[in-house]
Write an enzyme that holds these catalytic residues in place. Structure first.
Site, PDB file in Angstrom:
ATOM      1  N   GLU A  35       0.824  -1.270   0.075  1.00  0.00           N
ATOM      2  CA  GLU A  35       0.023   0.199   0.001  1.00  0.00           C
ATOM      3  C   GLU A  35       0.931   1.300   0.061  1.00  0.00           C
ATOM      4  O   GLU A  35       1.706   1.341   0.833  1.00  0.00           O
ATOM      5  CB  GLU A  35      -0.900  -0.114   1.133  1.00  0.00           C
ATOM      6  CG  GLU A  35      -1.876   1.129   1.165  1.00  0.00           C
ATOM      7  CD  GLU A  35      -2.743   1.344   2.484  1.00  0.00           C
ATOM      8  OE1 GLU A  35      -3.618   2.374   2.644  1.00  0.00           O
ATOM      9  OE2 GLU A  35      -2.524   0.315   3.211  1.00  0.00           O
ATOM     10  N   ARG A 262       5.318 -13.263   9.946  1.00  0.00           N
ATOM     11  CA  ARG A 262       6.103 -12.162  10.204  1.00  0.00           C
ATOM     12  C   ARG A 262       7.732 -12.347  10.793  1.00  0.00           C
ATOM     13  O   ARG A 262       7.209 -13.098  11.877  1.00  0.00           O
ATOM     14  CB  ARG A 262       5.350 -10.990  10.661  1.00  0.00           C
ATOM     15  CG  ARG A 262       6.016  -9.584  10.427  1.00  0.00           C
ATOM     16  CD  ARG A 262       5.218  -8.718  11.275  1.00  0.00           C
ATOM     17  NE  ARG A 262       3.866  -8.517  10.787  1.00  0.00           N
ATOM     18  CZ  ARG A 262       3.284  -7.720   9.926  1.00  0.00           C
ATOM     19  NH1 ARG A 262       4.232  -6.902   9.514  1.00  0.00           N
ATOM     20  NH2 ARG A 262       2.025  -7.330   9.801  1.00  0.00           N
ATOM     21  N   LYS A 272       3.773   1.228  10.143  1.00  0.00           N
ATOM     22  CA  LYS A 272       3.828   2.488   9.322  1.00  0.00           C
ATOM     23  C   LYS A 272       3.188   3.589  10.063  1.00  0.00           C
ATOM     24  O   LYS A 272       3.801   4.890   9.916  1.00  0.00           O
ATOM     25  CB  LYS A 272       3.166   2.306   8.242  1.00  0.00           C
ATOM     26  CG  LYS A 272       3.849   1.455   6.856  1.00  0.00           C
ATOM     27  CD  LYS A 272       2.951   1.590   5.851  1.00  0.00           C
ATOM     28  CE  LYS A 272       3.727   0.753   4.786  1.00  0.00           C
ATOM     29  NZ  LYS A 272       2.807   0.633   3.402  1.00  0.00           N
TER      30      LYS A 272
END
Length: 558
Positions: A35, A262, A272
């Site tokens: 994104e 992850r 973010k």
């Protein structure tokens, strides 16, 4: 099972099994779908290396698809940065795609769902919808708008699209199962109304699709064979498949979502939102601050693309999340730069050294090997004179037998030069040493082949000629956080763990050859660490960022 098959990771096993049953090699297609609401970080690097690595392994295309469905947070700056980072890592995408490329198709499919009674416009607030979702142990309750007529839903959805509905007035929800054990299946939102400027579509669209509706359908449009996501998307897989069921044509390839764990990195954050706070609150200078875990930040700090790819390969892919110590990342850049970086001499904290028996006014140019790990690196000339600069910590007036640096009455070798012996010191009024006086053995020149040059002394010091020394700005970067997991403390904000010593700026003194270096060129300051030329450098002032010290200075603190 062959040894090669046994060495595959579980993701590769999935692909190999599919090639044996449902897929041919020509079916394979992967994607990396960021994104564009921030810069890529070290966590993204693992996903990039996984997907593009699979593309190289199977000679299959890998698409770069921007998930640009939230105009409130996305910018062209982030699109450009993402492309720049992937190219810097050495990867090439097959097709550059955008979720916004598919807005019309997604809208048309949503209209079909309304017509088939599988989607409806809900006019409740987001808070009311959240309350009606229920809990993991109690079923949700139906929206009072769940049974609106198809005609009314179509008209309201059109008004949403055309900007005739206010922001937040309506959403489009899929009609699935409000009692599902998977709360994501309880009539998820597909579209929300946003009157925001989009970086690609401008103001053409007033509605924007949600991630779950967009992602799988985009995979399907692009005919992605395997959609690899991190573990938090495992509960989303059921919804991914349900949405695909609504549009799937058996003549086409059906994408498959699978999840991997992850890998979190210690002493940093990769959210973010939290990285944006560091930037917005001025704790760092920007997204590419060398203390940031962004790929741009690591690049500016002096990390190589190979060191990041080697790190990603070394930690692999797994099914359980774990915390990787940042020292493992630092090991990889040390290992890579050890092979590639030329050695130079720079003094960070200088004290003057005067060789009293060296001819005054004389300068000789000594030959120095650039990199003993690389025979092709060649040699350079370094000026040597009567007055030198050495590190303050490399001298003590008196020391025990375990101290192998310079002290009075003891010999050490100056790197690439001569053997010297400490004789006396000069101090200021406060008792600080301002000069060290020594003598040298003129027959002990390194590489001269004389018997004196072969003499063994235990200490070797780096130095620079005082007259020819090049003043440079050196930024000594360290870990941004003092805690290994700064964002896991419920009682404290992650900013409470900022390392107050994460940056120290000093003036150092370098051998003159450094003035020829270009931005992003990397060198080893001998005995000190690896450094890179920063973009802030000018013709009148060189700026160096410390990548890592030669040794892990945090290990002794653990």
């Amino acid at each position: 099972m062959t040894q090669e098959k046994e060495s595959l990771n579980f993701i590769e096993h999935i692909i190999e099994d599919d090639l044996q049953s449902t897929h041919s090699k020509s079916d394979l297609c992967f994607r990396f779908p960021p994104e564009p609401n921030g810069y890529l970080h070290i966590g993204h690097a693992s996903s990039i290396c996984l997907n593009f690595g699979l593309g190289l392994r199977y000679n299959a295309p890998v698409n770069l698809r921007f998930d640009d469905t939230n105009p409130a947070k996305e910018e062209q700056e982030f699109v450009d940065a993402i492309k720049r980072d992937i190219e810097w890592l050495g990867y090439t995408w097959a097709t550059e795609c955008y979720a916004s490329d598919y807005f019309q198709q997604l809208y048309d499919w949503a209209v079909d769902l309304i017509k088939n009674g599988k989607a409806y416009v809900d006019s409740q607030s987001s808070e009311a919808i959240a309350l009606q979702k229920g809990t993991p142990t109690t079923p949700g309750t139906a929206s009072p708008y769940r049974n609106r007529s198809i005609e009314e839903n179509l008209e309201l959805f059109r008004k949403m699209k055309d900007g005739e509905a206010a922001e937040g007035e309506h959403v489009l929800r899929a009609k699935i199962d409000m009692s599902s054990s998977n709360m994501l299946m309880r009539d998820p939102v597909m579209y929300r109304t946003l009157h925001k400027h989009h970086h690609r579509t401008g103001t053409d669209w007033k509605i924007f699709p949600m991630y779950d509706w967009t992602h799988g359908e985009s995979d399907y449009i692009e005919q992605v064979s395997h959609s690899f996501c991190t573990l938090e998307f495992l509960p989303h897989r059921e919804l991914y498949d349900w949405f695909l069921d609504q549009v799937y044509d058996p003549e086409k390839l059906r994408p498959k979502q699978r999840e991997f764990a992850r890998r979190n990195l210690s002493h940093t954050v990769v959210s973010k939102r939290k990285l944006a706070r560091l930037v917005e609150e001025g704790i760092v200078s920007g997204w590419d601050d060398p203390r940031m875990p962004t790929i741009s930040g690591l690049r500016r700090r002096g990390y190589t693309a190979d060191s990041i790819k080697n790190f990603a390969e070394s930690i692999g892919v797994g099914k359980r999340e774990n915390l990787i110590d940042v020292s493992h990342l630092e090991f990889n850049v040390r290992d890579d730069l050890n092979k590639k970086a030329d050695r130079v001499m720079v003094v960070l904290d200088p004290v003057k050294l005067i060789i009293t028996n060296y001819p005054e006014g004389q300068t000789e140019w000594l030959e120095a090997e650039n990199n003993q790990e690389d025979d092709s690196a060649g040699f350079r000339k370094v000026p040597f004179s009567r007055e030198l600069l050495i590190e303050k910590e490399d001298f003590k007036e008196s020391a025990n037998k375990k101290y192998f640096r310079l002290t009075l009455g003891k010999e050490v070798r100056l790197k690439n030069a001569y053997i010297i012996k400490g004789e006396s010191v000069v101090k200021d009024a406060e008792g600080n040493i301002t000069e060290i006086h020594c003598t040298y053995d003129p027959d002990s020149k390194s590489g001269s082949g004389t018997e004196a040059s072969m003499r063994r002394v235990k200490g070797t010091l780096h130095w620079v000629s005082a007259e020819q020394a090049l003043p440079v700005e050196v930024r000594l970067y360290d870990r941004l956080f003092t805690d290994p997991s700064p964002d896991t403390h419920k009682e404290k904000d992650f900013l409470d763990f900022i390392n107050p010593n994460s940056l120290e700026v000093i003036t150092a003194y370098a051998e003159p050859s450094l003035k020829e270096l270009k931005v992003e060129e990397k060198v080893q300051f001998q005995r000190l660490g690896y450094f890179v030329v920063d973009r802030d450098s000018t013709k009148s002032k060189m700026v160096f960022n410390r990548t890592v010290p030669l040794r892990d200075s945090w290990a002794k603190l653990a």
